[in-house]
Design a protein around this motif. Structure first.
Motif, PDB file in Angstrom:
ATOM      1  N   ASP A 133       0.855  -1.185   0.000  1.00 23.29           N
ATOM      2  CA  ASP A 133       0.000   0.000   0.000  1.00 23.29           C
ATOM      3  C   ASP A 133       0.893   1.239   0.000  1.00 23.29           C
ATOM      4  O   ASP A 133       1.663   1.459   0.931  1.00 23.29           O
ATOM      5  CB  ASP A 133      -0.886  -0.033   1.240  1.00 23.29           C
ATOM      6  CG  ASP A 133      -1.933   1.062   1.218  1.00 23.29           C
ATOM      7  OD1 ASP A 133      -3.117   0.718   1.295  1.00 23.29           O
ATOM      8  OD2 ASP A 133      -1.575   2.238   1.125  1.00 23.29           O
ATOM      9  N   GLU A 206     -10.029   5.150   3.706  1.00 22.42           N
ATOM     10  CA  GLU A 206      -9.113   5.763   2.750  1.00 22.42           C
ATOM     11  C   GLU A 206      -9.602   5.435   1.355  1.00 22.42           C
ATOM     12  O   GLU A 206      -9.840   4.268   1.037  1.00 22.42           O
ATOM     13  CB  GLU A 206      -7.686   5.232   2.939  1.00 22.42           C
ATOM     14  CG  GLU A 206      -7.031   5.752   4.206  1.00 22.42           C
ATOM     15  CD  GLU A 206      -5.585   5.298   4.363  1.00 22.42           C
ATOM     16  OE1 GLU A 206      -5.129   4.431   3.595  1.00 22.42           O
ATOM     17  OE2 GLU A 206      -4.919   5.804   5.275  1.00 22.42           O
ATOM     18  N   GLU A 208      -8.687   4.814  -2.186  1.00 16.08           N
ATOM     19  CA  GLU A 208      -7.466   4.501  -2.929  1.00 16.08           C
ATOM     20  C   GLU A 208      -7.824   3.815  -4.242  1.00 16.08           C
ATOM     21  O   GLU A 208      -8.924   3.301  -4.408  1.00 16.08           O
ATOM     22  CB  GLU A 208      -6.562   3.570  -2.116  1.00 16.08           C
ATOM     23  CG  GLU A 208      -6.228   4.151  -0.756  1.00 16.08           C
ATOM     24  CD  GLU A 208      -5.050   3.460  -0.076  1.00 16.08           C
ATOM     25  OE1 GLU A 208      -4.267   2.797  -0.752  1.00 16.08           O
ATOM     26  OE2 GLU A 208      -4.945   3.601   1.150  1.00 16.08           O
ATOM     27  N   ASP A 240      -8.700   1.271   2.353  1.00 14.23           N
ATOM     28  CA  ASP A 240      -7.717   0.756   3.308  1.00 14.23           C
ATOM     29  C   ASP A 240      -8.178   1.193   4.709  1.00 14.23           C
ATOM     30  O   ASP A 240      -7.701   2.183   5.254  1.00 14.23           O
ATOM     31  CB  ASP A 240      -6.358   1.377   2.951  1.00 14.23           C
ATOM     32  CG  ASP A 240      -5.245   0.955   3.882  1.00 14.23           C
ATOM     33  OD1 ASP A 240      -5.322  -0.141   4.439  1.00 14.23           O
ATOM     34  OD2 ASP A 240      -4.288   1.739   4.038  1.00 14.23           O
TER      35      ASP A 240
HETATM   36 CA   LIG Z   1      -3.507   2.736   2.486  1.00 14.59          CA
END
Ligand SMILES: [Ca+2]
Ligand SMILES: O=C(O)/C=C/C(=O)CC(=O)CC(=O)O
Ligand SMILES: [Mg+2]
Length: 336
Positions: A133, A206, A208, A240
């Motif tokens: 990540d 998050e 992403e 995430d």
């Molecule tokens: Ca992340």
């Protein structure tokens, strides 16, 4: 491009997109065995590449073994590389186009190949052996850095020079829609002198974008930045999930661990780079400072993709949009 299968006007899944996914019937079976199928989305339907393959189609993909659609996962197709991905996409676009009768005029086969999305359950697209990540958004890195160290020291000195990342727990990746349990962990309350074990009170999301890597490299053999895109099969959205209070106490000096390894969700449809090609554009310039030569990429190498986050709080029936952004704003797209 038009298909004989209806695609509603505002639908994200026209014939130009054809994202790949893995699914099974919500009840009963999908057409033929096996239970889990590989296929693409078109309008409000899914198209089973597995059934097409059993019926004799999609059999001559370059570099691909013939059982590429038989295993209920995308790993074998992803490993075959871009010539196979392009050939499969071209064959599906041809078979599904309104000018082509080969599939359209076989009602019995069509009934086994085309299924309503509402009748299938989407599964993880592939067995995921590992994932990294990255920390590619300058705004996010500044916000989180300010939370942990104050605004003056938000961005660490390495951030503008290399893709900063951590290794996540691949077995905690689950499909969108699955329930997530609030984690317990060790946290250090403000002004306390000793940590406590408690449910996280700072669960965060998050937004992403994640890349599925196909062929990959032999251990020890580097891939150049210019060659890296040949390994990227496609993109999904990713959340995430992060327990900021657990993360804040545990992460120095080796990085996030239990604060981030309890659930990471991805969207089930993998949008290929071929489908994204019309949206290719330039990222923010990396000139202050310039990155080292081994990391420099020819422009343009990112994509214009609008991204939003909506939250519906418990007890409410209406979502509120809390984030509006675009993939093209990421500072370092190579550090997904
Ligand atoms: Ca992340
Ligand atoms: O800036 C730091 O000290 C730490 C930052 C993080 O751990 C950020 C983070 O949540 C990583 C991520 O975006 O997944
Ligand atoms: Mg993150």
């Amino acid at each position: 491009m038009e298909s004989f299968i209806e695609v509603p006007p505002d639908c994200d899944f026209p014939l130009e997109n054809l994202p790949w996914g893995v699914f099974k019937a919500r009840t009963g079976a999908i057409g033929d065995s096996p239970e889990v199928h590989v296929g693409v989305a078109l309008g409000q339907h899914v198209i089973s590449a597995t059934t097409l393959h059993v019926a004799g189609y999609l059999r001559d993909l370059p570099e691909a073994d013939t059982r590429v659609f038989a295993k209920g996962r995308l790993n074998e197709l992803m490993a075959a590389g871009r010539p196979a991905w392009r050939a499969a996409r071209a064959t599906l676009q041809r078979l599904l186009s309104s000018s082509e009768g080969e599939l359209r005029d076989q009602p019995e086969l069509l009934a086994r190949v085309v299924h309503k999305q509402e009748d299938v359950e989407m599964l993880l697209p592939a067995r995921i052996g590992d994932y990294t990540d990255f920390y590619a958004s300058r705004q996010h890195a500044t916000n989180v850095g300010a939370m942990f160290r104050g605004l003056a020291n938000a961005l660490n000195p390495n951030w503008l020079h290399l893709p900063v990342g951590y290794h996540g727990r691949a077995s905690s990746i689950i499909p969108a829609g699955a329930s997530v349990r609030r984690p317990w962990g060790q946290v250090m309350p403000a002004n306390a002198s000793a940590p406590v074990f408690s449910p996280s009170s700072q669960v965060d999301f998050e937004l992403e974008v994640a890349a599925f890597v196909g062929p990959g490299n032999a251990l020890g053999e580097p891939i150049t930045v210019a060659g890296a895109w040949d390994h990227v099969f496609g993109l999904v959205l990713m959340n995430d999930w992060s327990a900021r209070d657990i993360q804040k106490w545990e992460y120095v000096p080796l990085g996030p661990f239990n604060g981030k390894n309890w659930a990471t969700q991805i969207s089930p449809w993998v949008v290929t780079l071929e489908a994204l090609e019309p949206f290719r554009c330039s990222p923010p310039p990396q000139i202050d400072p310039e990155v080292l030569p081994y990391l420099r990429e020819a422009l343009p190498y990112t994509y214009d993709v609008e991204l939003t986050v909506d939250i519906t709080p418990a007890g409410y029936d209406r979502a509120t949009t809390v984030t509006r952004s675009n993939l093209k704003h990421l500072y370092g797209i190579r550090g997904f």
